[in-house]
Design a protein around this motif. Structure first.
Motif, PDB file in Angstrom:
ATOM      1  N   SER A 128      39.302  53.631  31.947  1.00  0.00           N
ATOM      2  CA  SER A 128      38.032  53.403  31.736  1.00  0.00           C
ATOM      3  C   SER A 128      37.685  51.986  31.000  1.00  0.00           C
ATOM      4  N   SER A 129      38.861  51.807  30.087  1.00  0.00           N
ATOM      5  CA  SER A 129      38.987  50.501  29.433  1.00  0.00           C
ATOM      6  C   SER A 129      39.225  49.375  30.215  1.00  0.00           C
ATOM      7  N   ARG A 130      40.137  49.683  31.137  1.00  0.00           N
ATOM      8  CA  ARG A 130      40.638  48.556  32.028  1.00  0.00           C
ATOM      9  C   ARG A 130      39.551  48.135  32.987  1.00  0.00           C
ATOM     10  N   ILE A 131      38.595  49.218  33.632  1.00  0.00           N
ATOM     11  CA  ILE A 131      37.789  48.844  34.402  1.00  0.00           C
ATOM     12  C   ILE A 131      36.677  47.865  33.695  1.00  0.00           C
ATOM     13  N   ALA A 132      36.245  48.491  32.384  1.00  0.00           N
ATOM     14  CA  ALA A 132      35.312  47.838  31.659  1.00  0.00           C
ATOM     15  C   ALA A 132      35.702  46.518  31.264  1.00  0.00           C
ATOM     16  N   THR A 133      36.979  46.240  30.937  1.00  0.00           N
ATOM     17  CA  THR A 133      37.456  44.781  30.848  1.00  0.00           C
ATOM     18  C   THR A 133      37.323  43.857  31.890  1.00  0.00           C
ATOM     19  N   ALA A 134      37.489  44.199  33.178  1.00  0.00           N
ATOM     20  CA  ALA A 134      37.332  43.700  34.496  1.00  0.00           C
ATOM     21  C   ALA A 134      36.099  43.311  34.586  1.00  0.00           C
ATOM     22  N   ALA A 135      35.065  44.547  34.401  1.00  0.00           N
ATOM     23  CA  ALA A 135      33.688  44.097  34.596  1.00  0.00           C
ATOM     24  C   ALA A 135      33.101  43.092  33.897  1.00  0.00           C
ATOM     25  N   PHE A 136      33.516  43.277  32.404  1.00  0.00           N
ATOM     26  CA  PHE A 136      33.017  42.353  31.436  1.00  0.00           C
ATOM     27  C   PHE A 136      33.335  40.925  32.029  1.00  0.00           C
TER      28      PHE A 136
END
Length: 457
Positions: A128-136
């Motif tokens: 989830s933290s990887r996905i959030a980083t890419a989304a940000f």
């Protein structure tokens, strides 16, 4: 700088993560560190697949993993679009392939250890933290992913590891602070850490809040924001009492009591690092970010209300130990509590008389074994399906006759145990679990029908 922690419901899907990105963008001038939980309900799903693998059910374990893979890929695709999704696809594919290999290994070995459980349980935060980083990054935020296992150093008590603060603080200064100094937004997964040897651990269920407090304390944050799906701490559970009101301000001491005795907004351990550094904690709603939420500080303004809130902790068992000749004998109470310690079973409330000791514990699988060990010392009986109702407020200290007012408000409810904490800010009692809705509703009506507008909304 500030720490912003977003719970599972705040990052449950693409729409929710998009909201989170907008909230973080509005805080960029305050230099945020972002801590995210796994997608909503994902940790439960991960533990289910671990359990299936441990029992030899390879097909079910891999089926659950396939469903988790599809959910994360769909979420990332919806957030990033085809072009950007290609960039993160290989990372996610590698993570899920490793998860599947681990599940197959558990089936082959025929054993699920606490160490392996932690490896699987923390998977949700890692992705989830990887996905959030890419989304940000896709939304113009200068985000950097930080694997929390590089920063949060713990002991080896798998499934409920304890942070090693000195080394953790050193690593936060070494890894996270330079990112902040260069204007970047670090994105970390909550709940997870690792031993000094690099073995993955978790801080226990609800540990993402704890992670946020650890990071906030280690970096001397101005404040810690816990973003969830409610407008803050309430005077009681709104599902039990629709008239529940939002608490604007509350002290660390009061909030910790409420968290321990059933208030679900906070993990009880969350407050400890914040208390030590005197860092305010805010409870905020990611679906209603304009709401000011609840502010938790070392000391809160005095309220005209006697109580700040009512919490109820269900699934409680009362254990009675009766020994007419041994109770006052030297070391007898020590022997009783050693039994609970040996079973790693914490005690919530204690009441003693001339011939008996009564305690309450969370109902769990160890009750029968605990009773058997206690039976070697004295006569023992236990009864489950009980609940602790906890009335919290700093004004209890200076209000005479408060117990009489509390119990006169619930005359039809049977009281099994009564305790007033040494802190003098809580009055707790045990009732039948089935009586909780009636008791909470009647108590709330009696003590919150009119409230101090400076403290409640």
């Amino acid at each position: 700088m500030i720490v912003m922690k977003f719970g599972g419901t705040s990052v449950q899907d693409a729409e929710a993560i998009d909201r989170v990105a907008a909230i973080v963008r509005g805080r960029l001038s305050q230099h945020p560190v972002v801590v995210v939980s796994a997608l909503a309900k994902m940790t439960d799903q991960l533990l289910a697949m671990a359990s299936a693998a441990g029992s030899g059910n390879r097909e079910k374990a891999l089926e659950l993993s396939r469903a988790a893979r599809e959910r994360h890929f769909n979420t990332a695709s919806d957030l990033l679009g085809t072009g950007r999704f290609v960039q993160i696809h290989s990372e996610l594919e590698e993570e899920f392939n490793a998860l599947d290999d681990l599940l197959r290994g558990i089936v082959a070995v025929g054993e699920l250890t606490p160490r392996t459980t932690d490896n699987i349980a923390g998977f949700g935060e890692r992705v989830s933290s990887r996905i959030a980083t890419a989304a940000f990054s896709a939304r113009g935020i200068n985000a950097s992913h930080v694997d929390s296992r590089r920063c949060i150093v713990t002991d080896a008590a798998f499934t409920k590891a304890l942070p090693q603060f000195e080394e953790t603080n050193s690593r936060l200064a070494e890894i996270v602070k330079p990112l902040l100094d260069h204007g970047r937004v670090p994105i970390m997964g909550g709940f997870i850490g690792s031993t000094r040897e690099g073995v993955s651990t978790t801080l226990g269920r609800g540990g993402s809040d704890f992670s946020a407090a650890i990071v906030g304390a280690g970096l001397d944050a101005e404040r810690i924001e816990i973003w969830t799906d409610v407008d803050g701490m309430m005077t009681t559970d709104p599902t039990l009492c629709p008239e529940a009101r939002r608490i604007k301000t509350i002290s660390f001491e009061e909030a910790a009591e409420l968290a321990y005795f059933g208030a679900k907004v906070l993990h009880p351990a969350t407050l400890l690092p914040a208390i030590q550094k005197n860092i305010p904690v805010l409870i905020l709603n990611s679906r209603n970010p304009e709401n000011e939420g609840t502010r938790i500080t070392a000391t809160a303004p005095r309220s005209r209300n006697i109580f700040k809130a009512i919490a109820a902790k269900k699934r409680i068992t009362v254990v009675d130990v009766v020994a007419t000749r041994m109770l006052m004998a030297h070391g007898f109470l020590k022997s009783i509590f050693e039994v609970f310690a040996n079973h790693r079973c914490p005690v919530d409330m204690v009441s003693t008389s001339e011939v008996s000791v009564s305690v309450t514990v969370d109902s769990n699988e160890s009750i029968a074994a605990i009773a058997a060990d206690l039976g070697k010392l004295a006569d023992v009986k236990y009864e489950g399906r009980k609940a602790i109702v906890c009335m919290v407020g700093e004004n209890i200290r200076s209000t005479p006759g408060i117990a009489a007012r509390v119990f006169s408000a619930i005359p039809e409810v049977t009281i099994h145990m009564i305790s007033q904490g040494a802190s003098e800010i809580n009055l707790s009692f045990v009732i039948d679990e089935a009586d909780v809705p009636q008791a909470v509703s009647q108590l709330h009506k009696a003590f919150f029908s009119s409230v101090d507008p400076e403290v409640f909304a």
